[in-house]
Design a protein around this motif. Structure first.
Motif, short mmCIF file in Angstrom:
data_model
loop_
_atom_site.label_atom_id
_atom_site.label_comp_id
_atom_site.label_asym_id
_atom_site.label_seq_id
_atom_site.Cartn_x
_atom_site.Cartn_y
_atom_site.Cartn_z
N GLN A 82 -12.60 89.36 -21.03
CA GLN A 82 -13.93 88.93 -21.51
C GLN A 82 -13.84 88.42 -22.96
O GLN A 82 -14.53 87.46 -23.31
CB GLN A 82 -14.84 90.17 -21.43
CG GLN A 82 -16.31 89.92 -21.49
CD GLN A 82 -16.85 89.15 -20.29
OE1 GLN A 82 -17.19 87.98 -20.42
NE2 GLN A 82 -16.89 89.79 -19.14
N GLN A 83 -13.02 89.05 -23.77
CA GLN A 83 -12.86 88.63 -25.18
C GLN A 83 -11.56 87.83 -25.37
O GLN A 83 -11.12 87.65 -26.50
CB GLN A 83 -12.79 89.85 -26.11
CG GLN A 83 -13.92 90.86 -25.92
CD GLN A 83 -15.27 90.26 -26.25
OE1 GLN A 83 -15.38 89.40 -27.12
NE2 GLN A 83 -16.31 90.69 -25.54
N ALA A 84 -10.95 87.39 -24.29
CA ALA A 84 -9.68 86.67 -24.41
C ALA A 84 -9.88 85.36 -25.17
O ALA A 84 -10.88 84.66 -24.95
CB ALA A 84 -9.10 86.39 -23.03
N HIS A 85 -8.93 85.05 -26.02
CA HIS A 85 -9.02 83.81 -26.79
C HIS A 85 -9.15 82.62 -25.85
O HIS A 85 -9.99 81.75 -26.04
CB HIS A 85 -7.79 83.67 -27.68
CG HIS A 85 -8.00 82.77 -28.86
ND1 HIS A 85 -7.95 81.40 -28.75
CD2 HIS A 85 -8.30 83.03 -30.15
CE1 HIS A 85 -8.20 80.87 -29.95
NE2 HIS A 85 -8.40 81.84 -30.81
N ASN A 86 -8.33 82.61 -24.78
CA ASN A 86 -8.34 81.42 -23.90
C ASN A 86 -9.49 81.41 -22.90
O ASN A 86 -9.59 80.50 -22.08
CB ASN A 86 -6.99 81.20 -23.22
CG ASN A 86 -6.61 82.31 -22.27
OD1 ASN A 86 -7.38 83.22 -22.00
ND2 ASN A 86 -5.40 82.22 -21.74
N TYR A 87 -10.37 82.40 -22.99
CA TYR A 87 -11.63 82.31 -22.26
C TYR A 87 -12.78 82.01 -23.23
O TYR A 87 -13.56 81.10 -23.03
CB TYR A 87 -11.91 83.61 -21.50
CG TYR A 87 -13.35 83.72 -21.06
CD1 TYR A 87 -13.93 82.73 -20.28
CD2 TYR A 87 -14.15 84.79 -21.48
CE1 TYR A 87 -15.27 82.80 -19.91
CE2 TYR A 87 -15.48 84.86 -21.10
CZ TYR A 87 -16.04 83.86 -20.32
OH TYR A 87 -17.35 83.93 -19.97
N LYS A 88 -12.81 82.80 -24.33
CA LYS A 88 -14.01 82.80 -25.17
C LYS A 88 -13.94 81.86 -26.38
O LYS A 88 -14.96 81.39 -26.85
CB LYS A 88 -14.25 84.24 -25.66
CG LYS A 88 -15.61 84.44 -26.30
CD LYS A 88 -15.88 85.91 -26.56
CE LYS A 88 -17.19 86.07 -27.30
NZ LYS A 88 -17.43 87.47 -27.65
#
Ligand code: PLP
Length: 343
Positions: A82-88
Protein backbone atom coordinates in the motif's frame (compact mmCIF):
# COMPACT_ATOMS: atom_id res chain seq x y z
CA UNK A 1 27.23 27.06 10.22
CA UNK A 2 27.09 23.88 8.15
CA UNK A 3 23.53 23.05 7.03
CA UNK A 4 22.17 19.70 8.18
CA UNK A 5 19.44 18.42 5.88
CA UNK A 6 17.51 15.53 7.43
CA UNK A 7 14.76 15.30 4.81
CA UNK A 8 16.32 12.53 2.72
CA UNK A 9 19.55 10.81 1.76
CA UNK A 10 18.96 12.11 -1.78
CA UNK A 11 20.24 15.58 -0.80
CA UNK A 12 23.94 14.63 -0.70
CA UNK A 13 26.30 16.62 -2.92
CA UNK A 14 29.02 15.02 -5.04
CA UNK A 15 32.43 15.32 -3.41
CA UNK A 16 35.46 16.87 -5.10
CA UNK A 17 36.96 13.39 -5.65
CA UNK A 18 33.73 12.15 -7.24
CA UNK A 19 33.62 15.17 -9.54
CA UNK A 20 37.21 14.46 -10.63
CA UNK A 21 36.33 10.90 -11.56
CA UNK A 22 33.30 12.15 -13.50
CA UNK A 23 35.34 14.75 -15.37
CA UNK A 24 37.92 12.18 -16.41
CA UNK A 25 35.54 9.34 -17.32
CA UNK A 26 36.11 7.54 -20.62
CA UNK A 27 32.88 7.81 -22.55
CA UNK A 28 31.16 6.71 -25.76
CA UNK A 29 27.64 6.48 -27.11
CA UNK A 30 25.77 4.23 -24.71
CA UNK A 31 22.78 3.78 -27.03
CA UNK A 32 25.27 1.94 -29.29
CA UNK A 33 26.52 0.09 -26.18
CA UNK A 34 29.85 1.88 -26.60
CA UNK A 35 30.27 3.75 -23.34
CA UNK A 36 33.04 1.87 -21.49
CA UNK A 37 32.20 3.46 -18.14
CA UNK A 38 28.50 2.60 -18.36
CA UNK A 39 29.48 -0.93 -19.38
CA UNK A 40 31.81 -1.15 -16.38
CA UNK A 41 29.08 0.05 -13.99
CA UNK A 42 26.60 -2.46 -15.42
CA UNK A 43 29.11 -5.32 -15.12
CA UNK A 44 30.01 -4.28 -11.57
CA UNK A 45 26.41 -4.06 -10.38
CA UNK A 46 25.43 -7.33 -12.10
CA UNK A 47 28.29 -9.01 -10.24
CA UNK A 48 27.47 -7.37 -6.91
CA UNK A 49 23.82 -8.42 -7.12
CA UNK A 50 24.56 -11.90 -8.42
CA UNK A 51 22.48 -11.22 -11.54
CA UNK A 52 23.17 -11.97 -15.22
CA UNK A 53 23.00 -8.40 -16.39
CA UNK A 54 22.28 -4.81 -15.42
CA UNK A 55 21.03 -1.61 -17.03
CA UNK A 56 21.98 1.93 -16.05
CA UNK A 57 18.84 4.10 -15.77
CA UNK A 58 18.10 7.71 -14.94
CA UNK A 59 16.29 7.15 -11.65
CA UNK A 60 14.82 4.59 -9.31
CA UNK A 61 11.41 5.42 -10.70
CA UNK A 62 12.60 4.56 -14.20
CA UNK A 63 14.17 1.29 -12.99
CA UNK A 64 10.92 0.26 -11.30
CA UNK A 65 8.86 1.29 -14.32
CA UNK A 66 11.02 -0.78 -16.69
CA UNK A 67 10.75 -3.75 -14.34
CA UNK A 68 6.95 -3.50 -14.34
CA UNK A 69 6.95 -3.20 -18.14
CA UNK A 70 9.08 -6.31 -18.61
CA UNK A 71 7.17 -8.49 -16.14
CA UNK A 72 3.67 -7.35 -17.11
CA UNK A 73 1.76 -6.55 -20.27
CA UNK A 74 -1.38 -4.49 -20.81
CA UNK A 75 -4.15 -6.03 -18.70
CA UNK A 76 -1.75 -7.64 -16.24
CA UNK A 77 -1.43 -6.84 -12.57
CA UNK A 78 1.31 -6.56 -9.97
CA UNK A 79 0.96 -6.93 -6.22
CA UNK A 80 2.78 -4.37 -4.11
CA UNK A 81 2.56 -2.70 -0.70
CA UNK A 82 0.00 0.00 0.00
CA UNK A 83 2.89 2.39 0.77
CA UNK A 84 5.23 0.91 -1.85
CA UNK A 85 7.17 3.49 -3.81
CA UNK A 86 6.28 1.82 -7.11
CA UNK A 87 2.59 1.90 -6.28
CA UNK A 88 2.14 5.19 -4.42
CA UNK A 89 5.00 7.49 -5.33
CA UNK A 90 5.70 7.00 -9.03
CA UNK A 91 2.82 8.92 -10.56
CA UNK A 92 0.94 5.81 -11.66
CA UNK A 93 3.51 5.28 -14.42
CA UNK A 94 2.80 1.58 -14.91
CA UNK A 95 -0.91 2.30 -15.44
CA UNK A 96 -0.30 5.29 -17.69
CA UNK A 97 2.42 3.78 -19.85
CA UNK A 98 1.85 0.03 -19.56
CA UNK A 99 -1.86 -0.48 -18.94
CA UNK A 100 -0.72 -2.39 -15.85
CA UNK A 101 -2.98 -2.48 -12.80
CA UNK A 102 -1.63 -2.44 -9.24
CA UNK A 103 -3.08 -4.58 -6.46
CA UNK A 104 -1.85 -2.89 -3.30
CA UNK A 105 -1.99 -4.68 0.07
CA UNK A 106 -0.88 -3.51 3.52
CA UNK A 107 2.73 -4.05 4.52
CA UNK A 108 3.33 -6.09 7.66
CA UNK A 109 5.13 -4.39 10.56
CA UNK A 110 8.49 -5.79 9.38
CA UNK A 111 8.11 -4.35 5.87
CA UNK A 112 7.22 -7.65 4.21
CA UNK A 113 4.01 -8.61 2.43
CA UNK A 114 2.27 -11.50 4.20
CA UNK A 115 2.36 -14.29 1.62
CA UNK A 116 -0.97 -15.72 2.77
CA UNK A 117 -2.53 -12.33 2.16
CA UNK A 118 -0.80 -12.13 -1.23
CA UNK A 119 -2.16 -15.58 -2.13
CA UNK A 120 -5.71 -14.41 -1.39
CA UNK A 121 -5.31 -11.51 -3.84
CA UNK A 122 -4.01 -13.52 -6.77
CA UNK A 123 -6.82 -13.51 -9.32
CA UNK A 124 -8.17 -16.73 -10.83
CA UNK A 125 -7.69 -17.29 -14.56
CA UNK A 126 -11.04 -15.85 -15.62
CA UNK A 127 -11.92 -13.07 -18.05
CA UNK A 128 -13.42 -10.99 -15.22
CA UNK A 129 -9.99 -10.39 -13.77
CA UNK A 130 -6.69 -8.86 -14.60
CA UNK A 131 -3.88 -11.43 -14.85
CA UNK A 132 -1.70 -11.40 -11.72
CA UNK A 133 1.88 -11.59 -12.97
CA UNK A 134 4.26 -10.06 -10.47
CA UNK A 135 5.00 -9.73 -6.78
CA UNK A 136 6.97 -6.58 -6.00
CA UNK A 137 8.76 -6.15 -2.66
CA UNK A 138 10.73 -3.25 -1.20
CA UNK A 139 13.98 -3.44 0.81
CA UNK A 140 14.55 -1.42 2.87
CA UNK A 141 10.88 -0.60 3.41
CA UNK A 142 10.37 2.51 5.54
CA UNK A 143 13.96 2.09 6.75
CA UNK A 144 13.45 -1.55 7.74
CA UNK A 145 15.41 -4.44 6.27
CA UNK A 146 13.26 -7.42 5.28
CA UNK A 147 14.09 -10.58 7.26
CA UNK A 148 16.56 -12.75 5.30
CA UNK A 149 14.42 -15.89 5.75
CA UNK A 150 11.45 -14.10 4.17
CA UNK A 151 13.31 -13.55 0.89
CA UNK A 152 13.67 -17.28 0.27
CA UNK A 153 10.03 -17.86 1.23
CA UNK A 154 9.00 -15.19 -1.27
CA UNK A 155 11.06 -16.95 -3.97
CA UNK A 156 9.41 -20.30 -3.31
CA UNK A 157 6.01 -18.63 -3.23
CA UNK A 158 6.63 -16.91 -6.57
CA UNK A 159 7.71 -20.23 -8.13
CA UNK A 160 4.65 -22.02 -6.80
CA UNK A 161 2.30 -19.25 -8.00
CA UNK A 162 4.18 -18.65 -11.28
CA UNK A 163 4.75 -14.99 -10.51
CA UNK A 164 7.71 -12.83 -11.38
CA UNK A 165 9.53 -11.42 -8.35
CA UNK A 166 10.84 -7.86 -8.34
CA UNK A 167 12.74 -6.01 -5.64
CA UNK A 168 12.60 -2.26 -5.31
CA UNK A 169 16.01 -2.08 -3.70
CA UNK A 170 16.43 1.69 -3.74
CA UNK A 171 18.20 1.27 -0.36
CA UNK A 172 19.20 -2.38 -0.63
CA UNK A 173 22.76 -1.46 0.41
CA UNK A 174 21.41 -0.28 3.77
CA UNK A 175 19.63 -3.62 4.15
CA UNK A 176 22.89 -5.49 3.38
CA UNK A 177 24.77 -3.43 5.97
CA UNK A 178 22.02 -4.05 8.53
CA UNK A 179 22.13 -7.83 8.04
CA UNK A 180 25.92 -7.92 7.53
CA UNK A 181 25.49 -9.84 4.28
CA UNK A 182 26.53 -9.17 0.70
CA UNK A 183 24.04 -7.37 -1.53
CA UNK A 184 23.83 -10.54 -3.66
CA UNK A 185 22.48 -12.53 -0.72
CA UNK A 186 19.50 -10.18 -0.70
CA UNK A 187 18.98 -9.71 -4.45
CA UNK A 188 19.64 -13.25 -5.75
CA UNK A 189 16.16 -14.66 -5.07
CA UNK A 190 14.66 -11.97 -7.33
CA UNK A 191 14.17 -11.93 -11.10
CA UNK A 192 14.83 -8.20 -11.18
CA UNK A 193 16.10 -5.69 -8.62
CA UNK A 194 16.43 -1.93 -8.95
CA UNK A 195 18.89 -0.02 -6.81
CA UNK A 196 19.68 3.66 -6.36
CA UNK A 197 23.14 5.18 -6.58
CA UNK A 198 21.81 8.64 -5.72
CA UNK A 199 20.64 7.96 -2.16
CA UNK A 200 22.92 6.81 0.66
CA UNK A 201 25.74 6.13 -1.79
CA UNK A 202 25.94 9.80 -2.70
CA UNK A 203 26.00 9.83 -6.51
CA UNK A 204 24.23 12.83 -8.06
CA UNK A 205 22.15 10.80 -10.53
CA UNK A 206 21.37 7.25 -11.47
CA UNK A 207 19.96 3.87 -10.64
CA UNK A 208 20.56 0.39 -11.96
CA UNK A 209 18.07 -2.33 -12.87
CA UNK A 210 19.66 -5.77 -12.45
CA UNK A 211 18.16 -9.09 -13.41
CA UNK A 212 17.92 -12.14 -15.59
CA UNK A 213 19.42 -11.65 -19.03
CA UNK A 214 16.23 -11.84 -21.11
CA UNK A 215 14.46 -9.42 -18.76
CA UNK A 216 17.26 -6.86 -18.95
CA UNK A 217 17.28 -7.16 -22.76
CA UNK A 218 13.58 -6.32 -22.74
CA UNK A 219 14.18 -3.49 -20.26
CA UNK A 220 16.85 -2.00 -22.55
CA UNK A 221 14.23 -1.72 -25.27
CA UNK A 222 11.68 -0.13 -22.92
CA UNK A 223 14.32 2.28 -21.62
CA UNK A 224 14.71 3.66 -25.15
CA UNK A 225 10.93 3.89 -25.53
CA UNK A 226 10.51 5.98 -22.37
CA UNK A 227 13.31 8.31 -23.44
CA UNK A 228 15.96 6.89 -21.14
CA UNK A 229 18.54 6.10 -23.80
CA UNK A 230 21.40 8.41 -22.81
CA UNK A 231 24.51 8.99 -24.87
CA UNK A 232 27.84 9.78 -23.13
CA UNK A 233 26.29 8.69 -19.85
CA UNK A 234 29.65 7.43 -18.59
CA UNK A 235 30.11 10.80 -16.92
CA UNK A 236 27.20 9.85 -14.65
CA UNK A 237 28.09 6.17 -14.42
CA UNK A 238 31.58 7.16 -13.20
CA UNK A 239 29.97 8.78 -10.16
CA UNK A 240 28.06 5.55 -9.55
CA UNK A 241 31.23 3.44 -9.70
CA UNK A 242 32.98 5.86 -7.37
CA UNK A 243 30.01 5.68 -4.97
CA UNK A 244 30.02 1.87 -4.95
CA UNK A 245 33.78 1.72 -4.42
CA UNK A 246 34.00 4.39 -1.72
CA UNK A 247 30.69 5.01 -0.02
CA UNK A 248 29.24 1.58 0.64
CA UNK A 249 30.97 0.48 3.85
CA UNK A 250 30.49 3.90 5.41
CA UNK A 251 26.71 3.35 5.48
CA UNK A 252 27.39 1.83 8.92
CA UNK A 253 28.15 5.39 10.06
CA UNK A 254 24.75 6.57 8.83
CA UNK A 255 23.12 3.74 10.77
CA UNK A 256 25.11 4.58 13.90
CA UNK A 257 24.26 8.28 13.55
CA UNK A 258 20.56 7.44 13.17
CA UNK A 259 20.68 5.22 16.29
CA UNK A 260 22.43 8.01 18.23
CA UNK A 261 19.86 10.53 17.01
CA UNK A 262 16.99 8.23 18.07
CA UNK A 263 18.58 7.76 21.48
CA UNK A 264 19.11 11.50 21.95
CA UNK A 265 15.61 12.49 20.87
CA UNK A 266 14.04 9.83 23.05
CA UNK A 267 15.06 11.81 26.12
CA UNK A 268 12.65 14.59 25.13
CA UNK A 269 9.38 13.82 26.90
CA UNK A 270 7.17 15.78 24.50
CA UNK A 271 8.04 13.72 21.43
CA UNK A 272 7.71 10.05 20.58
CA UNK A 273 10.52 8.19 18.85
CA UNK A 274 9.40 4.98 17.12
CA UNK A 275 12.41 2.96 18.22
CA UNK A 276 11.33 -0.30 16.56
CA UNK A 277 11.27 1.51 13.19
CA UNK A 278 14.91 2.57 13.46
CA UNK A 279 17.05 -0.14 11.88
CA UNK A 280 19.05 1.67 9.24
CA UNK A 281 19.41 5.37 8.35
CA UNK A 282 15.90 6.56 9.23
CA UNK A 283 14.41 7.78 12.48
CA UNK A 284 10.65 8.25 12.78
CA UNK A 285 9.45 10.80 15.30
CA UNK A 286 6.00 12.05 16.28
CA UNK A 287 5.81 15.63 17.54
CA UNK A 288 2.77 17.08 19.35
CA UNK A 289 0.11 18.55 17.07
CA UNK A 290 0.45 22.28 16.79
CA UNK A 291 4.23 22.34 17.29
CA UNK A 292 5.37 21.12 13.88
CA UNK A 293 5.52 24.44 12.04
CA UNK A 294 7.22 26.25 14.90
CA UNK A 295 9.72 23.44 15.41
CA UNK A 296 10.58 23.47 11.74
CA UNK A 297 11.18 27.23 11.79
CA UNK A 298 13.23 27.02 15.01
CA UNK A 299 15.48 24.36 13.49
CA UNK A 300 15.70 26.19 10.16
CA UNK A 301 17.12 29.22 11.97
CA UNK A 302 19.96 26.92 13.06
CA UNK A 303 20.43 25.50 9.57
CA UNK A 304 18.76 22.20 10.43
CA UNK A 305 16.21 21.20 7.82
CA UNK A 306 13.41 18.73 8.58
CA UNK A 307 10.28 17.69 6.67
CA UNK A 308 6.87 19.29 7.22
CA UNK A 309 4.28 17.65 9.46
CA UNK A 310 3.89 15.97 12.85
CA UNK A 311 5.11 12.53 11.72
CA UNK A 312 8.73 13.19 10.89
CA UNK A 313 11.07 10.96 8.94
CA UNK A 314 14.64 12.02 9.70
CA UNK A 315 17.29 10.54 7.42
CA UNK A 316 21.05 10.37 8.01
CA UNK A 317 23.50 10.34 5.10
CA UNK A 318 26.95 11.06 3.70
CA UNK A 319 26.74 14.79 4.41
CA UNK A 320 25.85 14.34 8.09
CA UNK A 321 28.63 13.31 10.43
CA UNK A 322 28.73 12.06 14.02
CA UNK A 323 29.50 15.50 15.42
CA UNK A 324 26.28 16.87 13.89
CA UNK A 325 24.07 14.57 15.96
CA UNK A 326 24.47 16.39 19.33
CA UNK A 327 23.77 19.67 17.53
CA UNK A 328 20.47 18.28 16.22
CA UNK A 329 19.47 16.78 19.58
CA UNK A 330 20.32 20.03 21.36
CA UNK A 331 18.27 22.10 18.93
CA UNK A 332 15.24 19.83 19.39
CA UNK A 333 15.70 19.79 23.17
CA UNK A 334 15.96 23.56 23.44
CA UNK A 335 12.79 24.02 21.42
CA UNK A 336 10.70 21.72 23.61
CA UNK A 337 12.13 23.10 26.86
CA UNK A 338 11.21 26.59 25.66
CA UNK A 339 7.61 25.74 24.75
CA UNK A 340 7.19 23.79 27.99
CA UNK A 341 8.20 26.88 29.95
CA UNK A 342 5.65 28.81 27.95
CA UNK A 343 8.11 31.32 26.56
C1 PLP B 1 13.72 6.89 -3.83
C2 PLP B 1 13.04 5.61 -4.06
C3 PLP B 1 12.81 5.15 -5.35
C4 PLP B 1 13.20 5.87 -6.63
O1 PLP B 1 13.38 7.18 -6.53
P1 PLP B 1 13.96 8.14 -7.66
O2 PLP B 1 13.82 9.44 -6.95
O3 PLP B 1 13.10 8.00 -8.84
O4 PLP B 1 15.36 7.77 -7.92
C5 PLP B 1 12.19 3.93 -5.48
N1 PLP B 1 11.84 3.21 -4.42
C6 PLP B 1 12.06 3.62 -3.16
C7 PLP B 1 11.67 2.74 -2.03
C8 PLP B 1 12.65 4.84 -2.94
O5 PLP B 1 12.87 5.24 -1.69
Amino acid sequence: MKPIDLRSDTVTLPSEAMRQVMANAKVGDDVYGEDPTVNRLEALTAEMTGMDDALFVSSGTQGNLLALLVHCERGDEYIAGQQAHNYKYEGGGAAILGGIQPQPIDFSADGSLDLNKVRAYIKPDDSHYARTKLLSLENTQGGKALPMSYLQQAREFANEQRLGLHLDGARVFNAAIFHRVSVAEITKPFDTASLCLSKGLGAPVGSVLCGRRELINKARRWRKVVGGGMRQAGILAAAGIYALENNLDRLTEDHQNAADLAQGLEKIAAIRVLREENQTNMVFVQVPPGTAEELKAHLKAQQIIIPTGTNLRLVTHLDISGVDIPRIVEAFTRFFVTIQNGC
